[in-house]
Scaffold this motif. Structure first.
Motif, mmCIF file in Angstrom:
data_model
loop_
_atom_site.group_PDB
_atom_site.id
_atom_site.type_symbol
_atom_site.label_atom_id
_atom_site.label_comp_id
_atom_site.label_asym_id
_atom_site.label_seq_id
_atom_site.Cartn_x
_atom_site.Cartn_y
_atom_site.Cartn_z
ATOM 1 N N GLU B 378 -22.243 31.035 9.509
ATOM 2 C CA GLU B 378 -22.681 32.339 9.013
ATOM 3 C C GLU B 378 -23.596 32.256 7.798
ATOM 4 O O GLU B 378 -24.467 33.103 7.595
ATOM 5 C CB GLU B 378 -21.425 33.155 8.678
ATOM 6 C CG GLU B 378 -21.663 34.344 7.813
ATOM 7 C CD GLU B 378 -20.439 35.244 7.690
ATOM 8 O OE1 GLU B 378 -19.301 34.787 7.937
ATOM 9 O OE2 GLU B 378 -20.644 36.401 7.355
ATOM 10 N N SER B 379 -23.406 31.239 6.977
ATOM 11 C CA SER B 379 -24.201 31.168 5.742
ATOM 12 C C SER B 379 -25.602 30.638 5.990
ATOM 13 O O SER B 379 -26.495 30.832 5.177
ATOM 14 C CB SER B 379 -23.509 30.257 4.730
ATOM 15 O OG SER B 379 -23.623 28.902 5.138
ATOM 16 N N GLY B 380 -25.796 29.939 7.098
ATOM 17 C CA GLY B 380 -27.094 29.303 7.317
ATOM 18 C C GLY B 380 -27.334 28.084 6.443
ATOM 19 O O GLY B 380 -28.447 27.571 6.390
ATOM 20 N N LEU B 381 -26.297 27.615 5.767
ATOM 21 C CA LEU B 381 -26.464 26.461 4.873
ATOM 22 C C LEU B 381 -26.028 25.165 5.561
ATOM 23 O O LEU B 381 -25.183 25.178 6.447
ATOM 24 C CB LEU B 381 -25.609 26.638 3.617
ATOM 25 C CG LEU B 381 -25.978 27.792 2.689
ATOM 26 C CD1 LEU B 381 -24.949 27.901 1.576
ATOM 27 C CD2 LEU B 381 -27.370 27.581 2.096
ATOM 28 N N VAL B 404 -29.674 22.667 2.217
ATOM 29 C CA VAL B 404 -30.807 23.378 2.806
ATOM 30 C C VAL B 404 -30.293 24.678 3.409
ATOM 31 O O VAL B 404 -29.130 24.770 3.800
ATOM 32 C CB VAL B 404 -31.516 22.492 3.861
ATOM 33 C CG1 VAL B 404 -30.575 22.072 4.974
ATOM 34 C CG2 VAL B 404 -32.747 23.183 4.443
ATOM 35 N N GLY B 405 -31.155 25.677 3.458
ATOM 36 C CA GLY B 405 -30.783 26.955 4.054
ATOM 37 C C GLY B 405 -30.586 28.067 3.042
ATOM 38 O O GLY B 405 -30.244 29.182 3.412
ATOM 39 N N GLU B 406 -30.835 27.790 1.752
ATOM 40 C CA GLU B 406 -30.632 28.813 0.731
ATOM 41 C C GLU B 406 -31.598 29.978 0.922
ATOM 42 O O GLU B 406 -32.788 29.783 1.189
ATOM 43 C CB GLU B 406 -30.871 28.249 -0.673
ATOM 44 C CG GLU B 406 -29.957 27.126 -1.077
ATOM 45 C CD GLU B 406 -30.610 25.776 -0.853
ATOM 46 O OE1 GLU B 406 -31.097 25.515 0.274
ATOM 47 O OE2 GLU B 406 -30.627 24.977 -1.801
ATOM 48 N N THR B 407 -31.073 31.181 0.748
ATOM 49 C CA THR B 407 -31.909 32.375 0.660
ATOM 50 C C THR B 407 -31.597 33.051 -0.674
ATOM 51 O O THR B 407 -30.720 32.593 -1.419
ATOM 52 C CB THR B 407 -31.602 33.370 1.788
ATOM 53 O OG1 THR B 407 -30.316 33.960 1.519
ATOM 54 C CG2 THR B 407 -31.561 32.690 3.149
ATOM 55 N N LEU B 408 -32.283 34.139 -0.931
ATOM 56 C CA LEU B 408 -32.024 34.871 -2.170
ATOM 57 C C LEU B 408 -30.665 35.560 -2.138
ATOM 58 O O LEU B 408 -30.198 36.050 -3.157
ATOM 59 C CB LEU B 408 -33.143 35.897 -2.414
ATOM 60 C CG LEU B 408 -34.533 35.264 -2.596
ATOM 61 C CD1 LEU B 408 -35.617 36.340 -2.613
ATOM 62 C CD2 LEU B 408 -34.581 34.441 -3.875
ATOM 63 N N GLN B 409 -30.032 35.584 -0.965
ATOM 64 C CA GLN B 409 -28.707 36.199 -0.840
ATOM 65 C C GLN B 409 -27.573 35.162 -0.850
ATOM 66 O O GLN B 409 -26.403 35.530 -0.807
ATOM 67 C CB GLN B 409 -28.620 37.004 0.468
ATOM 68 C CG GLN B 409 -29.336 38.352 0.413
ATOM 69 C CD GLN B 409 -30.837 38.196 0.449
ATOM 70 O OE1 GLN B 409 -31.368 37.471 1.270
ATOM 71 N NE2 GLN B 409 -31.525 38.862 -0.473
ATOM 72 N N THR B 410 -27.906 33.891 -0.870
ATOM 73 C CA THR B 410 -26.874 32.851 -0.803
ATOM 74 C C THR B 410 -25.889 32.984 -1.968
ATOM 75 O O THR B 410 -26.300 33.145 -3.113
ATOM 76 C CB THR B 410 -27.533 31.464 -0.821
ATOM 77 O OG1 THR B 410 -28.319 31.331 0.361
ATOM 78 C CG2 THR B 410 -26.496 30.356 -0.867
ATOM 79 N N THR B 411 -24.597 32.903 -1.642
ATOM 80 C CA THR B 411 -23.571 33.107 -2.659
ATOM 81 C C THR B 411 -22.847 31.801 -2.996
ATOM 82 O O THR B 411 -22.854 30.857 -2.200
ATOM 83 C CB THR B 411 -22.502 34.105 -2.155
ATOM 84 O OG1 THR B 411 -21.809 33.504 -1.040
ATOM 85 C CG2 THR B 411 -23.130 35.413 -1.718
ATOM 86 N N PRO B 412 -22.188 31.745 -4.161
ATOM 87 C CA PRO B 412 -21.411 30.544 -4.501
ATOM 88 C C PRO B 412 -20.369 30.158 -3.453
ATOM 89 O O PRO B 412 -20.271 28.971 -3.121
ATOM 90 C CB PRO B 412 -20.790 30.903 -5.854
ATOM 91 C CG PRO B 412 -21.783 31.842 -6.465
ATOM 92 C CD PRO B 412 -22.294 32.673 -5.313
ATOM 93 N N GLU B 414 -20.469 30.541 -0.309
ATOM 94 C CA GLU B 414 -21.196 29.944 0.824
ATOM 95 C C GLU B 414 -21.557 28.495 0.519
ATOM 96 O O GLU B 414 -21.449 27.616 1.386
ATOM 97 C CB GLU B 414 -22.450 30.760 1.140
ATOM 98 C CG GLU B 414 -22.141 32.106 1.782
ATOM 99 C CD GLU B 414 -23.387 32.955 2.017
ATOM 100 O OE1 GLU B 414 -23.340 33.827 2.897
ATOM 101 O OE2 GLU B 414 -24.409 32.764 1.315
ATOM 102 N N ILE B 415 -22.000 28.234 -0.698
ATOM 103 C CA ILE B 415 -22.332 26.858 -1.074
ATOM 104 C C ILE B 415 -21.067 25.996 -1.083
ATOM 105 O O ILE B 415 -21.050 24.876 -0.568
ATOM 106 C CB ILE B 415 -23.032 26.824 -2.452
ATOM 107 C CG1 ILE B 415 -24.368 27.569 -2.374
ATOM 108 C CG2 ILE B 415 -23.228 25.383 -2.920
ATOM 109 C CD1 ILE B 415 -25.076 27.695 -3.707
#
Lengths: 561, 561
Positions: B378-381, B404-412, B414-415
């Motif tokens: 779901e995160s695309g990461l 890789v896969g970070e967007t401006l919406q990526t959250t902690p 998710e990382i």
């Protein structure tokens, strides 16, 4: 010394309108006033059911004119030599593509009582994305069969003129039936100021038409009636009220109409210039000239440069806008940009938000202070600045960020600096592409909030790019550029270039590359480019589809929920 | 039912020694006691001028024995059927390679007054890296000319036996001259317990010798005198006091000596087993058997599995330790591992430390809770788990993390989840490599802090690896494995396998793969492997040297300061 003359620039932004009164002798900013649009949320009318919808009410624009222009003029009264009758020109810039449906008298449909609450009758703000299906349809139809997308990278955007019009045809038949034409905001305001009462009298901006409406002299202006009819029967009627040719911003739209002048506290007859988009007149206000790249650095960047029409200029792959006279007459206007810059720093400072660095602006300051103490290359990190896709040179929104080099000792300021460096490498990639196609970049003039306020970013840009970074003297280059257009249209200067010569400038203390830093960054840039190329659509290794596949997986998981 | 019998496991860790009293009938943990080493910082003696130095004082080990063994035995008194005279065996495990210089009576030099404050005379703790130049020298000399590195991946480590001895020869001539031999900690303790008074009587662990001292039956034991003399004249003298063959941990080192027994509150004559390393006896205590992979998951992982000696087993590329009988007699002991696992989660939770998620353990809980609510993909990461290099299968410390896969919406969160997933993909890569070379992995038994306490990590591992994850019943598998060795040496069970059958087990509630999650992770694993291979030394695209070059730049910038 001759009597001074003055001009007015009116800058229609996303949330407000700014009026600037300028001394035509030296560009001195005599007075300014800002009016926040009262409508919607921060001036933007949305729809809770549709996050793609972003509209503005034309009455907000007119209220802005009636409020901010008199306020600035009043304030200017304190300036030595200022007199209202010494105002010789008014120029206008706006966001775009922000088309407005109008009737045969060039009056916005939203000013009719029956349409005043109808979203489709409002101005379709640049960032409205309701027309994504229509954009894909236009791209599909243009394909290889028509030349219309050759100058804008091969993909038509949902933000652009014809996507929005086609969307209205499909989704809002009552508005579509009532619309005699669609007028960009930057064309509507000059038409309003000059008292235009028929659609055919609206002067069209070559900047707006060329960058957003597939207008180009090579095919005689707008796309053919046949092309438009193939999209939607009847669509070609919107060619009819579009008076050719579209014009550059130094041209006269007409004299200020007496009734409008009265509401603005101005004498009638002042020259009103043809409008243009904010970034392009911003480039004028920053001193755009051959060899001078203007970067407007904010949440994203807009990079503008000009090249003489007299020399041949190839299509530059990945540079999506090359439009004759969109910035300066006699010149190609070349527009490039980065999809996210300040937004990336903000994402890290506010969303990842490392503890111990404060919040908001404070976090940027604390991270920036610590990042400034690091030496180039010291962190071992390298990032790709694609968190919001890559506009130039890859023209691919379906890309994502990347960071490599993390160890168990990696710190937040190291990441913050790596993100700044990534945007600098992205900026250099644009410059390299321009130069590879014969567009010289000798100097870079920066404007926007980051250029004004963030010396760390500017120094890193100088060190990475290997060229001095100067900062525009004006902090309001868009409104200044509009005022310069007004000054030229009003005869205060013979040409835009002559006006720029005296009315624009840069701050005395720029940023000079540190040779030792540049040497490290030259090596690091080679690494950036290897990553850049490997993860791009055209990469020939095994990772070029990694970002796509992660996005596809993300989308299928989210849709499956 | 026969009278119960008991055994004692003594586990010498990095900061403390743990003693466990075990019921030989069922592995019940009757009593345990822990003694923290008083010396240095958390038991580790460092040097402020040299961050590579990490030593321990042998007196701390002996104090640990004298304190923790009687404490546990006292505590065991409350257990039904326990009597001191029913203790039949003692087993010992320790960190390693942790060699100690000794004199001809097998007494540590540090016990002599003249050497008590001399760092080179102490135990050279596993994580001492002062011998990095010597390690490179050994690797260089072994090269292709000698077979000695064939079983350990081709590179000799600064953490290992001969590197440390050679370093002492070079840097500390007084200690080198006084040293008659070097004894691993896991060999020193059984020698001490059994009252050994000559170096040649010390029983050597095949686990320690095989994994760290280039000992292998194929070349008759240790490296040749000629090889060692070429490194440093005289070095071959340390072969002389090394009694062959090295032994597996089920073998008897000897009976508990009377004088030592008196200090421990035990009767003399109890069987003392040959020692082994903690991870390997930990695998025994977790139930290692053909087809069962044991993962000890902590800051890093150690993965152990066995395969019958009776079947041929090729060298498995990238798996650095394949040593006959290092875990179980009659079996190859195969050791693999990941350089960082919990350390990576900790790095993000504590060093990047996203605000709003608390600090320390609280941050892990809050990030984990939010990460658990996310769906796979779901995160695309996607991340690479190489923040501390890659031990298996790339055997390359000069690698770094990547995301890789970070967007401006990526959250902690998710990382955080992407980092957990990356370590799971790394774990699956090890399993795939083992299976590709014929070592079957049917089930995975997990132990260590993360296995015990982190259901999110365990569920992600099950979903990624596609096999049930079970957790060892014992939370002290190393000490339990040592006790099992003691039980076998003492005759309570005929074989390690028979002892394991009754003395080890797993918790009833394991983690079962969710098929829908596994399906997404199968696709994502292909992406992980593409990144993994592209950024590895052997990648054939344009990015395979990116991490190396960033590290080289980092090092040259830091050294240039």
């Amino acid at each position: 010394m001759a009597d001074p003359s003055f001009s007015i620039g009116v800058d229609f932004g996303t949330g407000s309108v700014r009026t600037l009164v300028v001394d035509n002798r030296d560009g001195a900013e005599v007075a300014s006033a800002v009016f926040d649009y009262p409508g919607g949320d921060g001036g933007v009318i949305g729809d809770p059911r549709d996050p793609n919808l972003a509209r503005q009410h034309p009455t907000d624009y007119l209220a802005g004119l009636r409020t901010a222009v008199p306020a600035a003029v009043r304030q200017a009264g304190a300036y030595p030599g200022f007199r209202v009758d010494r105002i010789v020109g008014i120029g206008v810039d706006s966001t775009g593509s922000t088309p407005i449906p109008v009737d045969g008298s060039a009056t916005p449909l939203a000013l009719q009582p029956r349409f005043t609450a109808e979203p489709a009758a409002l101005a379709w703000l640049w960032k409205d994305h309701t027309a994504h299906a229509e954009a894909a349809e236009i791209t599909e139809r243009a394909g290889a069969a028509y030349p219309y997308l050759a100058k804008c990278g091969g993909t038509y955007s949902s933000e652009w003129y014809w996507s929005k019009i086609l969307r209205c045809e499909r989704a809002s038949p009552a508005v579509a039936a009532a619309a005699a034409g669609w007028v960009e905001l930057c064309d509507y305001i000059p038409a309003y100021l000059t008292g235009v009462t028929t659609l055919s009298a609206v002067r069209r901006s070559v900047c707006a038409a060329g960058h957003k409406a597939m207008y180009h002299q090579d095919w005689g202006g707008l796309p053919s009636a046949e092309f438009l009819e193939g999209l939607s029967p009847g669509l070609s009627r919107f060619r009819d009220g579009f008076t050719m040719p579209a014009l550059s911003a130094d041209r006269l739209a007409g004299p200020l109409a007496a009734d409008v002048a009265a509401t603005l506290g101005l004498p009638p007859g002042i020259a009103v210039a043809v409008g243009a988009f904010d970034a392009h007149l911003g480039a004028v206000g920053a001193g755009a000239a051959p060899g001078t790249l203007v970067k407007i650095i904010g949440t994203s960047t807009c990079d503008c440069i000009v090249a003489p029409l007299s020399a041949p200029l190839a299509d530059i792959p990945g540079v999506c806008g090359i439009v004759p006279e969109s910035i300066l007459p006699g010149m190609y206007g070349i527009e490039a940009g980065q999809s996210a810059v300040g937004d990336i720093f903000d994402w890290f400072a506010r969303r990842i938000a490392p503890a111990g660095y404060g919040t908001g602006a404070e976090a940027h300051l604390a991270l920036g202070r610590a990042a400034a103490a690091l030496r180039p290359g010291e962190s071992g990190l390298m990032a790709l600045d694609w968190h919001n896709g890559n506009r130039t040179i890859l023209v691919d929104p379906l890309l994502t960020g990347l960071i490599v080099g993390e160890t168990l000792q990696t710190t937040p300021p190291e990441i913050y600096r790596a993100l700044i460096e990534a945007t600098a490498f992205g900026a250099l990639t644009i410059i390299d592409r321009l130069e590879a196609y014969g567009v010289r970049v000798d100097r870079v003039v920066n404007c926007g909030g980051i250029a004004e306020k963030n010396p760390l970013v500017m120094q890193i840009y100088a060190d990475v790019i290997g060229r001095p970074m100067v900062v525009s003297r004006s902090a309001q280059t868009c409104a200044l550029g509009a005022a310069i257009a007004g000054a030229v249209a009003g005869g205060a200067h013979p040409t835009m270039a002559a006006a720029q010569q005296v009315m624009t400038g840069v701050k005395p203390d720029g940023y000079v590359p540190v040779p030792a830093h540049h040497a490290v960054y030259r090596k690091l840039y080679q690494i950036y480019r290897r990553l850049h190329d490997a993860f791009s659509r055209d990469g020939n290794g095994s990772v070029h589809r990694v970002m796509k596949e992660l996005i596809e997986t993300r989308q299928s998981v989210r849709m499956g929920s």
